[in-house]
Design a protein around this motif. Sequence first.
Motif, PDB file in Angstrom:
ATOM      1  N   SER A 423       0.771  -1.178   0.053  1.00  0.00           N
ATOM      2  CA  SER A 423       0.104  -0.072  -0.099  1.00  0.00           C
ATOM      3  C   SER A 423       0.898   1.240   0.192  1.00  0.00           C
ATOM      4  N   PHE A 424       2.323   1.082  -0.001  1.00  0.00           N
ATOM      5  CA  PHE A 424       2.872   2.048   0.316  1.00  0.00           C
ATOM      6  C   PHE A 424       3.003   3.246  -0.754  1.00  0.00           C
ATOM      7  N   ASP A 425       2.389   3.173  -1.916  1.00  0.00           N
ATOM      8  CA  ASP A 425       2.547   4.277  -2.836  1.00  0.00           C
ATOM      9  C   ASP A 425       1.636   5.328  -2.557  1.00  0.00           C
ATOM     10  N   LEU A 426       0.282   5.111  -1.779  1.00  0.00           N
ATOM     11  CA  LEU A 426      -0.796   6.056  -1.573  1.00  0.00           C
ATOM     12  C   LEU A 426      -1.216   5.958  -0.266  1.00  0.00           C
ATOM     13  N   PHE A 427      -0.688   5.192   0.588  1.00  0.00           N
ATOM     14  CA  PHE A 427      -1.166   4.855   2.075  1.00  0.00           C
ATOM     15  C   PHE A 427      -0.059   4.847   2.873  1.00  0.00           C
ATOM     16  N   LYS A 428      -0.254   4.965   4.061  1.00  0.00           N
ATOM     17  CA  LYS A 428       0.782   4.627   5.254  1.00  0.00           C
ATOM     18  C   LYS A 428       0.890   3.156   5.190  1.00  0.00           C
ATOM     19  N   ASN A 429      -0.032   2.416   5.266  1.00  0.00           N
ATOM     20  CA  ASN A 429       0.090   1.031   5.443  1.00  0.00           C
ATOM     21  C   ASN A 429      -1.439   0.269   5.037  1.00  0.00           C
ATOM     22  N   TYR A 430      -1.478  -1.160   5.096  1.00  0.00           N
ATOM     23  CA  TYR A 430      -2.661  -1.607   4.589  1.00  0.00           C
ATOM     24  C   TYR A 430      -3.943  -1.354   5.525  1.00  0.00           C
ATOM     25  N   GLU A 431      -3.274  -1.047   6.904  1.00  0.00           N
ATOM     26  CA  GLU A 431      -4.708  -0.594   7.823  1.00  0.00           C
ATOM     27  C   GLU A 431      -5.289   0.630   7.178  1.00  0.00           C
ATOM     28  N   ASP A 432      -4.181   1.939   7.045  1.00  0.00           N
ATOM     29  CA  ASP A 432      -4.649   3.036   6.694  1.00  0.00           C
ATOM     30  C   ASP A 432      -5.408   2.594   5.436  1.00  0.00           C
ATOM     31  N   ARG A 433      -5.154   1.925   4.394  1.00  0.00           N
ATOM     32  CA  ARG A 433      -5.851   1.717   3.333  1.00  0.00           C
ATOM     33  C   ARG A 433      -7.218   1.311   3.532  1.00  0.00           C
ATOM     34  N   GLY A 434      -7.320   0.371   4.282  1.00  0.00           N
ATOM     35  CA  GLY A 434      -8.538  -0.402   4.965  1.00  0.00           C
ATOM     36  C   GLY A 434      -9.514   0.635   5.516  1.00  0.00           C
ATOM     37  N   GLN A 435      -8.887   1.646   6.353  1.00  0.00           N
ATOM     38  CA  GLN A 435      -9.875   2.648   7.245  1.00  0.00           C
ATOM     39  C   GLN A 435     -10.253   3.566   6.373  1.00  0.00           C
ATOM     40  N   GLN A 436      -9.534   4.003   5.164  1.00  0.00           N
ATOM     41  CA  GLN A 436      -9.848   4.801   4.300  1.00  0.00           C
ATOM     42  C   GLN A 436     -11.172   4.295   3.394  1.00  0.00           C
ATOM     43  N   PHE A 437     -10.924   3.099   3.012  1.00  0.00           N
ATOM     44  CA  PHE A 437     -11.941   2.577   2.208  1.00  0.00           C
ATOM     45  C   PHE A 437     -13.252   2.666   3.066  1.00  0.00           C
ATOM     46  N   LYS A 438     -13.216   2.068   4.519  1.00  0.00           N
ATOM     47  CA  LYS A 438     -14.404   1.854   5.244  1.00  0.00           C
ATOM     48  C   LYS A 438     -15.189   3.194   5.350  1.00  0.00           C
ATOM     49  N   SER A 439     -14.396   4.328   5.576  1.00  0.00           N
ATOM     50  CA  SER A 439     -14.843   5.689   5.897  1.00  0.00           C
ATOM     51  C   SER A 439     -15.464   6.132   4.624  1.00  0.00           C
ATOM     52  N   CYS A 440     -14.907   5.944   3.376  1.00  0.00           N
ATOM     53  CA  CYS A 440     -15.433   6.394   2.075  1.00  0.00           C
ATOM     54  C   CYS A 440     -16.837   5.656   1.999  1.00  0.00           C
ATOM     55  N   VAL A 441     -17.002   4.487   2.172  1.00  0.00           N
ATOM     56  CA  VAL A 441     -18.018   3.478   2.080  1.00  0.00           C
ATOM     57  C   VAL A 441     -19.069   4.295   2.853  1.00  0.00           C
ATOM     58  N   ARG A 442     -18.730   4.575   4.053  1.00  0.00           N
ATOM     59  CA  ARG A 442     -19.867   4.925   4.922  1.00  0.00           C
ATOM     60  C   ARG A 442     -20.322   6.447   4.675  1.00  0.00           C
ATOM     61  N   ASN A 443     -19.572   6.967   3.678  1.00  0.00           N
ATOM     62  CA  ASN A 443     -19.864   8.415   3.573  1.00  0.00           C
ATOM     63  C   ASN A 443     -20.759   8.433   2.217  1.00  0.00           C
ATOM     64  N   LEU A 444     -20.964   7.158   1.592  1.00  0.00           N
ATOM     65  CA  LEU A 444     -21.918   7.281   0.400  1.00  0.00           C
ATOM     66  C   LEU A 444     -23.021   7.851   0.516  1.00  0.00           C
TER      67      LEU A 444
END
Length: 444
Positions: A423-444
């Motif tokens: 995940s290191f190109d756009l995110f801090k780590n895979y946790e950060d990537r997963g957290q961002q995914f969850k918050s974007c889904v919840r904002n739909l």
Amino acid sequence: MKRIVVLGGGESGAGAAVLAKKQGFDVFLSDLSAIKPEYKSLLDQYEIQWEEKQHTENLILNADEVIKSPGIPEKAPLVKKLHELGTSVISEIEFAGRYTKAKMICITGSNGKTTTTMLVYHILKNAGLKVGLAGNVGQSLALQVATDTFDYYVVELSSFQLDGMTEFKADIAILLNITPDHLDRYEYNFQNYVDSKFRITQNQTEEDSFIFWENDPVIKAELAKRKIQSTMYPFSIERSERTKAFIEQDELIIKTLKTLFTMPTTDLALQGMHNTYNSMAAGLAASIVNVRKESIRQSLQDFQGVEHRLEYVATVKNIRFVNDSKATNVNSCWYALQSMKTPVVLILGGTDKGNDYSEIEELVKANVKALIFMGLDNSPLHKFFDGKIERIVDVQSMEDAVKEAYGLAESGDTVLLSPCCASFDLFKNYEDRGQQFKSCVRNL
């Protein structure tokens, strides 16, 4: 006084420094990056000298022994210099193992190791054993050895951690599977990676136990070449004359000299074929340390899964969103796709580690209606998938990935984040990537 230098000031490095200090060594910690505030205050609390954003060579090359973070490759110039000087360079786990008599239950494999580690820990803790959780998950093993007294440790080990281990021994070693991963760290030679995984059995005697997936082709081939000293506990769906855990008439059966354990597979908290393997491995480990059958059964029933591993997020307008951000290699994504029961919009991409996408090609063609590539360089993905899937979209952020996926999915579909890549190109780590995914889904 023996001088110990710790390279890397994260969870494992800070923990190793504390243990070294408590053992009376002269300790110095150095990190090329910034050290997180919580680790700085831990080091200060134990009056350990540290530096960040640099490596001062004259303070490092005079070490009697160096404890290296698993994230620092052997090819790093400083590590090469230490090897040239003949300095012993070890891992935090190797160091911690010297100062505890606790039994070590160690888990490795290309996929499923976090889930299995958490599951073994869950079973032992529920059974009332004094048990610590360490390695890639939980607190650093060294810090727990320094500040706690446990009878057992359940330790998740990556190939990088195993590389730095020579004297350390697993009382119970679990090897789940071996598929190509991290080949960028192993000179793109798969055998180097395989050898690394098999280090989990090193130093074992017949008093120790080796739990492994009997039908893994790579493990099978290796076992034919190697003399393993420990007592073997193979698991498999189909039973052979040596299998110790298997499925018969929808029952999970564990059969060892001391135990006959059965439970319906429908009662397992973790569903899906790969999770059945994880449950078998964990059940075997618990049986070997004499956890009561009732206790194993209860724990296999009530275990809550691991965050970022096939984690259900939400359903929006009858579209399911599943977060599998922990899928940093192709084989993990294969497991995720195999467990899907609906058409899929798949989000892939990140830092490609020399991936071979042919493993998921058939599943993608059969189940995936659209692909979203999310990375700074999507050319390896395009090279493989262009012309095979009609709809492919490139994005540079999680917000765009979720928006595009939501637009492409129809009622009854699943949007799956299972990136195959680091995940290191756009995110801090895979946790950060997963957290961002969850918050974007919840904002739909």
